[in-house]
Design an enzyme around this catalytic site. Sequence first.
Site, mmCIF file in Angstrom:
data_model
loop_
_atom_site.group_PDB
_atom_site.id
_atom_site.type_symbol
_atom_site.label_atom_id
_atom_site.label_comp_id
_atom_site.label_asym_id
_atom_site.label_seq_id
_atom_site.Cartn_x
_atom_site.Cartn_y
_atom_site.Cartn_z
ATOM 1 N NE ARG A 138 15.874 -33.816 148.833
ATOM 2 C CZ ARG A 138 15.229 -32.910 149.469
ATOM 3 N NH1 ARG A 138 14.161 -32.230 149.181
ATOM 4 N NH2 ARG A 138 15.785 -32.800 150.722
ATOM 5 C CG HIS A 141 14.568 -36.453 152.393
ATOM 6 N ND1 HIS A 141 15.635 -36.825 151.843
ATOM 7 C CD2 HIS A 141 14.042 -37.442 153.618
ATOM 8 C CE1 HIS A 141 16.091 -38.138 152.566
ATOM 9 N NE2 HIS A 141 15.453 -38.407 153.335
ATOM 10 C CE1 TYR A 195 15.333 -29.135 152.286
ATOM 11 C CE2 TYR A 195 13.543 -29.284 154.094
ATOM 12 C CZ TYR A 195 14.168 -29.713 152.908
ATOM 13 O OH TYR A 195 13.812 -30.686 152.252
HETATM 14 C C1 LIG Z 1 22.723 -44.119 159.362
HETATM 15 C C2 LIG Z 1 21.367 -43.412 159.149
HETATM 16 N N1 LIG Z 1 21.403 -42.254 159.711
HETATM 17 C C3 LIG Z 1 20.023 -41.380 159.425
HETATM 18 C C4 LIG Z 1 19.223 -41.973 158.992
HETATM 19 C C5 LIG Z 1 17.935 -40.862 158.454
HETATM 20 N N2 LIG Z 1 18.061 -40.284 157.321
HETATM 21 C C6 LIG Z 1 17.094 -40.663 156.323
HETATM 22 S S1 LIG Z 1 17.642 -39.864 154.757
HETATM 23 C C7 LIG Z 1 18.713 -38.913 155.726
HETATM 24 C C8 LIG Z 1 19.557 -37.895 154.760
HETATM 25 C C9 LIG Z 1 20.286 -38.264 153.839
HETATM 26 O O1 LIG Z 1 20.591 -37.341 153.006
HETATM 27 P P1 LIG Z 1 21.436 -37.403 151.577
HETATM 28 O O2 LIG Z 1 22.873 -38.430 151.979
HETATM 29 O O3 LIG Z 1 22.152 -36.209 151.260
HETATM 30 O O4 LIG Z 1 20.821 -38.182 150.437
HETATM 31 P P2 LIG Z 1 19.368 -37.358 149.648
HETATM 32 O O5 LIG Z 1 18.228 -38.108 150.321
HETATM 33 O O6 LIG Z 1 19.551 -36.144 149.454
HETATM 34 O O7 LIG Z 1 19.407 -38.144 148.281
HETATM 35 C C10 LIG Z 1 18.767 -39.082 156.837
HETATM 36 C C11 LIG Z 1 19.793 -38.353 157.776
HETATM 37 C C12 LIG Z 1 19.425 -42.917 158.088
HETATM 38 N N3 LIG Z 1 18.432 -43.388 157.228
HETATM 39 N N4 LIG Z 1 20.552 -43.833 158.281
#
Ligand SMILES: Cc1ncc(C[n+]2csc(CCOP(=O)(O)OP(=O)(O)O)c2C)c(N)n1
Length: 360
Positions: free
Chosen positions: A259, A263, A273
Amino acid sequence: MKHVLESVESQFEMFQILNEDGKIVNKDDMPDLSDEELKELMRRMVYTRILDQRSIALNRQGRLGFYAPTAGQEASQLGSQFALEKDDFILPGYRDVPQLIWQGLPLYQAFLFSRGHFHGNQMPEGVNALSPQIIIGAQYVQTAGVALGIKKRGRKAVAVTYTGDGGTSQGDFYEGINFAGAYKAPALFFVQNNYFAISVPVEKQTNAKTLAQKAVAAGIEGIQVDGMDVLAVYAVTKHSRERAINGEGPTLIETLTYRYGPHTMAGDDPTRYRTEDLDNEWEKKDPLVRFRTFLEEKGIWSEEEENKVIEEAKDEIKQAIKKADEYPKQKVTDFIENMFEELPHNLQEQMEEYKEKESK
Ligand SMILES: Cc1ncc(C[n+]2csc(CCOP(=O)(O)OP(=O)(O)O)c2C)c(N)n1
């Protein structure tokens, strides 16, 4: 004693059709798409890139709420969606709004979703999808259930879900793929590996060399695909969908992607980062650039054509945001009404209370 990890991991090589220069490197697996279909794929990627740029600008102007940028992930998102049929069921994550739009969610509703309006979560008749999941990984368990439902009803369709690399660290991820495997449910589990879960790099999430290999323990098919190559993602999805429909079980598909933006628009700063060198390295793999080169060499795409798509996209986005602005504001009773099919008595009381307040 025999050690198997290395031999298992070495089997997960990235599947590719177009390389970074837009040249075919795998003729055997080239999907059978007409020139019109190839152009439609390009059109959708260009449109979605513009939508992303406009959404970021609208968010900065305070006209959108929650927004998770998509630029860089178009091939992964749209290549997979392009291989689906109308009867398939999508269970997206928060970044997967483009798949919903191309499956039939009107743009103004996508904007309402971003504003937290309940109507943004109401899929139109004929669009088989849940609203984007915010709880990381939860959609994997739901997908196993939806896929089992599809199988029990004898439908020729699949349930498709998406999470990120970070999502594969959640318990729900393993429960979902294991359950779907046990029941040979027709599910496609996408992991869009963009290498970062917000700021946490994938190496800190797991010791596994690939995320696709996690399929092995669930006894399901796993494949790693170049997520910047729209033809490769399309081909893998089409193939896995056929297998699922033929009763051969689910597939875990890891798309290697990136991406470009933050985020979400809620204050994330990727420069803290990610290095500029890494960003530049991935921009060289850009899905639009390589597919454009391929289509231009085939003589079926031009700058003129692309500009037309850009203007169309801008125009439609303008109209959709206007429609979202004009849509009736959300009331408290809307929340209560849309939460349950049958209201529990305590909410019925609240409903009465708020109806009265809103009528004044
Ligand atoms: C169960 C849970 N834990 C923590 C969060 C907070 N959170 C939101 S996005 C994220 C990271 C997700 O990363 P990834 O799965 O790699 O997806 P990307 O956003 O990179 O597409 C986190 C930890 C959440 N939404 N749900």
